[in-house]
Write an enzyme that holds these catalytic residues in place. Sequence first.
Site, PDB file in Angstrom:
ATOM      1  N   GLU D  61      -2.461  -5.236  -8.445  1.00 18.02           N
ATOM      2  CA  GLU D  61      -3.399  -4.658  -9.667  1.00 18.02           C
ATOM      3  C   GLU D  61      -2.674  -5.275 -10.839  1.00 18.02           C
ATOM      4  OE1 GLU D  61      -2.364  -2.788  -7.338  1.00 18.02           O
ATOM      5  OE2 GLU D  61      -4.375  -1.732  -6.486  1.00 18.02           O
ATOM      6  N   HIS D 130      -5.950  10.394  -6.197  1.00 23.72           N
ATOM      7  CA  HIS D 130      -7.096   9.526  -6.148  1.00 23.72           C
ATOM      8  C   HIS D 130      -8.261  10.101  -6.850  1.00 23.72           C
ATOM      9  CE1 HIS D 130      -4.966   7.403  -2.822  1.00 23.72           C
ATOM     10  NE2 HIS D 130      -6.190   6.786  -2.535  1.00 23.72           N
TER      11      HIS D 130
HETATM   12  C1  LIG Z   1      -2.267   0.645  -5.615  1.00 27.31           C
HETATM   13  C2  LIG Z   1      -3.456   0.830  -4.576  1.00 27.31           C
HETATM   14  N1  LIG Z   1      -4.182  -0.107  -4.459  1.00 27.31           N
HETATM   15  C3  LIG Z   1      -5.230   0.130  -3.660  1.00 27.31           C
HETATM   16  C4  LIG Z   1      -5.442   1.219  -2.796  1.00 27.31           C
HETATM   17  C5  LIG Z   1      -6.540   1.496  -1.666  1.00 27.31           C
HETATM   18  N2  LIG Z   1      -6.011   1.371  -0.255  1.00 27.31           N
HETATM   19  C6  LIG Z   1      -5.815   2.401   0.386  1.00 27.31           C
HETATM   20  S1  LIG Z   1      -5.133   2.226   1.878  1.00 27.31           S
HETATM   21  C7  LIG Z   1      -5.438   0.429   1.510  1.00 27.31           C
HETATM   22  C8  LIG Z   1      -5.181  -0.416   2.610  1.00 27.31           C
HETATM   23  C9  LIG Z   1      -3.452  -0.919   2.710  1.00 27.31           C
HETATM   24  O1  LIG Z   1      -3.245  -1.888   3.559  1.00 27.31           O
HETATM   25  P1  LIG Z   1      -1.758  -1.743   4.436  1.00 27.31           P
HETATM   26  O2  LIG Z   1      -0.945  -1.594   3.334  1.00 27.31           O
HETATM   27  O3  LIG Z   1      -1.820  -2.923   5.424  1.00 27.31           O
HETATM   28  O4  LIG Z   1      -2.020  -0.207   5.205  1.00 27.31           O
HETATM   29  P2  LIG Z   1      -2.809  -0.035   6.527  1.00 27.31           P
HETATM   30  O5  LIG Z   1      -3.964   0.668   5.928  1.00 27.31           O
HETATM   31  O6  LIG Z   1      -3.377  -1.191   7.049  1.00 27.31           O
HETATM   32  O7  LIG Z   1      -2.039   0.779   7.344  1.00 27.31           O
HETATM   33  C10 LIG Z   1      -5.764   0.181   0.149  1.00 27.31           C
HETATM   34  C11 LIG Z   1      -5.890  -1.160  -0.277  1.00 27.31           C
HETATM   35  C12 LIG Z   1      -4.270   1.949  -2.811  1.00 27.31           C
HETATM   36  N3  LIG Z   1      -4.249   3.219  -1.989  1.00 27.31           N
HETATM   37  N4  LIG Z   1      -3.407   2.014  -3.881  1.00 27.31           N
END
Ligand SMILES: Cc1ncc(C[n+]2csc(CCOP(=O)(O)OP(=O)(O)O)c2C)c(N)n1
Lengths: 336, 336, 351, 351
Positions: D61, D130
């Site tokens: 971000e 959130h």
């Molecule tokens: C700072 C931030 N940006 C965006 C999000 C939205 N978000 C929630 S879960 C996720 C996916 C994250 O992917 P990963 O770290 O690979 O974990 P996975 O869900 O695959 O276990 C995102 C982008 C967030 N929670 N926090």
Amino acid sequence: MTTQQKDIRAAAVLPDAKTRLAVLESMIRVRLAEEAIAALYGEGEIRCPTHLCIGQEAVAAGISVLLSRDDLVFSGHRSHGHYLAKGGDMNAMFAELYGRVTGCARGKGGSQHLVDLACGFMGAAPILSSTISVGVGSAWAAKLDRRDQVSIVYFGDGATEEGTFHEALNFASVHKLPVIFVCENNLYSVHSAMDIRQPEGRPIALLGTAHGMPSVTCDGNDADVVHAHAAEAVARARAGEGPSFIECMTYRWMEHCGPGDDIPLGYRTAEELADWRIRDPLAIYRDRLAAAGELGAAAEADLMKKARDEVAAAVAFAKASPYPEAAELSEHVFPV
Amino acid sequence: MTTQQKDIRAAAVLPDAKTRLAVLESMIRVRLAEEAIAALYGEGEIRCPTHLCIGQEAVAAGISVLLSRDDLVFSGHRSHGHYLAKGGDMNAMFAELYGRVTGCARGKGGSQHLVDLACGFMGAAPILSSTISVGVGSAWAAKLDRRDQVSIVYFGDGATEEGTFHEALNFASVHKLPVIFVCENNLYSVHSAMDIRQPEGRPIALLGTAHGMPSVTCDGNDADVVHAHAAEAVARARAGEGPSFIECMTYRWMEHCGPGDDIPLGYRTAEELADWRIRDPLAIYRDRLAAAGELGAAAEADLMKKARDEVAAAVAFAKASPYPEAAELSEHVFPV
Amino acid sequence: MVRQLKYFEALHEAHRELLADDPNVLVAGLGVPGPTGIFGTTKGLQEEFGPERVIDTPSSENAMTGIALGAAIQGKRPILVHMRVDFALLSMEPVVNQAAKWHYMYGGVMRAPLTIRMIIGRGWGQGPQHSQSLQSWFAHVPGLKVVMPTRPYDAKGMLIAAVRDDAPVIFLEHRWLYNLEGPVPEGLYTSPLEGAEVLHQGSDVTIAATSHMTIEALRAADLLAAAGVSAEVIDLRCLTPIDGDTLAASLAKTGHLVVADTGQASYGVVAEVMAVAMKRAFPYLKAAPQSVALPHIPTPTTPALADLFYPDATDIAQAALDTLGSSAQLPKPAADRRWKDTPDPSFTGPY
Amino acid sequence: MVRQLKYFEALHEAHRELLADDPNVLVAGLGVPGPTGIFGTTKGLQEEFGPERVIDTPSSENAMTGIALGAAIQGKRPILVHMRVDFALLSMEPVVNQAAKWHYMYGGVMRAPLTIRMIIGRGWGQGPQHSQSLQSWFAHVPGLKVVMPTRPYDAKGMLIAAVRDDAPVIFLEHRWLYNLEGPVPEGLYTSPLEGAEVLHQGSDVTIAATSHMTIEALRAADLLAAAGVSAEVIDLRCLTPIDGDTLAASLAKTGHLVVADTGQASYGVVAEVMAVAMKRAFPYLKAAPQSVALPHIPTPTTPALADLFYPDATDIAQAALDTLGSSAQLPKPAADRRWKDTPDPSFTGPY
Ligand SMILES: Cc1ncc(C[n+]2csc(CCOP(=O)(O)OP(=O)(O)O)c2C)c(N)n1
Ligand SMILES: Cc1ncc(C[n+]2csc(CCOP(=O)(O)OP(=O)(O)O)c2C)c(N)n1
Ligand SMILES: [Mg+2]
Ligand SMILES: [Mg+2]
């Protein structure tokens, strides 16, 4: 290019004599401008934090001669050299330091916020690492518009400890953007040495490698070395091959911020400084050109005089310029 | 350990039969708990975003058996498996999902904010990458207090794109902290595949290497492989040798958030999911133990029944628990 | 007579006594152990308390905040120092989403006794990115305690209270207060983290101020006295919450309010104090209150504009006259200096 | 009759028409081209306008904001999207120090026509990290334009105006507005980025509200009408600045004020509106204004507490009666649903 490779590979990429003179001239201009600022600072008319770059002139000098006016440069708090080497207006820079309305930012920015769109110097800002992503965004726009334009971002060793540095490199790598990351590693962040801040023995360039781009650590006090690596990086960028990372080992002679000598503070030794002064990028280069028969005494004197006159004129211009009017205070909050 | 080393080195570090049964039991508990949540979610009583980890159970199972109660674990949004494997109270977890006052966070946190200090599960939070530095700080405290305590931080591939991830690794490396970074690379961040987010062909573990720590990419669906790498990392941490990085390649079977199947969304193929389901970490491990004569049919049935009963009891406990009273709303804003 | 210390010396002593008193106290920040030691406030602490407890850090404001939080939940009482709140903007996520909420969102089982020192306000030619005063941001976030000590006594007492408090405390120091002298007892006393203080009694108008603007308000009270107006000066000190009792009691007397803050007026402390005054003292208000704070403009660097940008005692006094509907004349300020960009001629940096 | 669109459809159409109209418009954000497309607002845009102009991003971000700024100063008009303002906390440094200030601090030579969409407010069980509503943070920072469209018409019109504006615009969308339907013309019309709008005329009390709370305020006006009270509802819409003319004109009629915002009251929009009311309408005010906003508490996740945490139409109507000193009875709300954690039964996520 691989990480850790410390020397120049190919004499083939040595700049020609004319280019080398341009490099030398660039270093001289920066050196004399910075010395003038240091000398004048005590008068109390330059009323903003000012970070001088004496000792580090070879980096921007070696790189800028490769760039056209359309290529763009971004910098941080220690930006005078980057600005001047790219062709930034010296009058406007001095006026900016002096807080005058004729300054490149109408006095609103000061030493830490130089800008000169006419020469592609796209802004400097003193929040560590923050302009790195801006430079990447600029390269993104250039790529989208299919422009043959390279963006250069200068920053220090300390800036690489900020997370946004990594985020920016990652994006540049994924999108193969025409941007060159130039880290001037001068061993210190304010008064803090490398060892308390970064893993021992890990060259900063390895961070570039980890983000999937050709990365190199090189002698930042040798303008030819910097030039050679930059030439390769610029060629890569222009060929659409993506970003490169160049770590330039160098050293700042003056105190972190201000016109003085900071040896009494004790965070670095007089010996260390003396060692680096021997490796003066300007003297080394002048001697090298002289030895190669590319620079005679008269030519050198000419260059010195021209630069001295330019600096003196800029100081006079700044001092003679008016301060911004009161109405300027509320102008430029929003574009109209 | 070197980056890119994909297989297990030494049979010598294979866990003994008892430990392997514990690993298997851990995977079974997590699998059944997650399946129960998926089945019950439609009732509309679990009223918070819930990220299930079916398919990824081997990572936490393989690591947790190496940890004592005093070792600490931090996690992100997909935390149920990490919590349960570390010994988190299953009743308190279900009650938390159900928003009851008997939940591990009194209902205030929900699925994304599990915590159980009694077992050293020090908190999970869904802001990507944000608990990584918290885990590093915990390891810093442990080192200062000369405690024989390892901190584990789990996060996904997406989290490694956040700058703070790098900042945290850098600090851990400089201070040689007893922390292990465990990246569960399941190839996706919500619906986005790796290639738009990270440089092609660059293993995430290389980022650990760049920050000066031993780093490895391994098969995250093989609990023995994970266990072997973690054993080495834990030994390093306990010996004061500093942090390690383990990238575990794995896959999530369910949709990113919620109880369903997301194949209709089209961002991944049914074939890809089917391939990974064949590499079911639980089935592989059960078969391996059975083949090695370490698990009979009766013992397996026993494990399954025990876990099924535990989950059923936890669901019943949650459903029977009261919601927090109105007065709870304003409690815990500040500690008293 | 009680010993006189400068603001920065009071802070320095608070650190020393805290470190000596409690082995869990840690101090971390870029330049903390350095030769200038955060404008003298942390100088020599590493020599005295060792390199484990007093540490320099990488420039990683975000992760260092999470790291301090991680140490705090393990029983440490870290003091994290940012030379500028502008740098701390990089740490808003761990401050707001994490530190502020860990106690609440984990149902009370977590404690994060974390103190974050940030320097705010004008230095000298610091310009747009080194001079902000973002106190209202922090005070808007539930779970953070926000204090702005004005006097050396409170600087020390509040730092001790902050470090001993189990909540995350945002501790904001205005750069221009560092040389201010005042009585400071030895030893580990505390100043409260809630509640304002009346620093000057008056009956015509209430001036509620924060931090360096409290000093300007006291000067304004002198100017007003010369003009025959009796001003009451309240040092707001603690922002979470604004001390409505003290404010209402004063407004019951004066019926007139001027609010002076070091930050932007809009959506800032000024607005909050106005809202509290409405809620707690509406019947007492005899005229629309006045505000003295920064205009909605980024900080210009040149002293020619900075001098116009920053309000001072004269502006506060004039605002008081305005709300009183008075046409009294204020004494002309002595035009002793070309620029007003230093708090006094003794201010020589580092900036 | 004008075509009816849902809020998210109005945003989607604005994106499409902007992309079609100006090749410099770009859309970037995590999940922007994905199958759910930021709750439908960006769905299919990548297919239509290509993978160069509509991009997915790493979860970075901070740098993505600087990158958008860098593209903007090169003539692009990027729209950066954050699924949650809570995630955007990672980008406060480039938003506040850089984007907001580049025009001013470079003396007007730089322009940063950047639009940042952020989703605020409650979703469904979103809890402490959130669901925040940080509009007052952005509005406090000189150089940013901050808008909070309530109606589908403004959602589309303001997004078009934001993208065409040369200043950075913070565009805040409340999650609970997405299914709201209203008239939306086709084509590239704009709604202004300054100025409030009176959505319901009334004479007894002024209700000034933002975003989703405007919807609650309109419901409150109905409840009040049933109780014999005539409420004027102002959709504040644009925060920089609060529209003092509209507010004062209304208060001149009613003399009574209720402010309703989706964020925390303290140091929030509520406080700023109070301050503006004092400044512009003090003589009209007949009683202390009332505020309806979030208490100074992090968001609890369990619906049992979230239902108590979030105020609604009934709270606004009651606040109006309170400031009027009326003891009229409001109609009892129909207890049709167990929990109040969705805007209406049709809300089924994704959340
Ligand atoms: C700072 C931030 N940006 C965006 C999000 C939205 N978000 C929630 S879960 C996720 C996916 C994250 O992917 P990963 O770290 O690979 O974990 P996975 O869900 O695959 O276990 C995102 C982008 C967030 N929670 N926090
Ligand atoms: C985000 C941020 N943190 C801290 C600072 C304070 N600061 C100003 S210059 C500087 C030193 C940076 O070191 P380096 O990047 O190596 O550049 P150098 O000064 O050596 O040229 C620091 C820490 C800052 N400007 N921004
Ligand atoms: Mg340096
Ligand atoms: Mg993933």
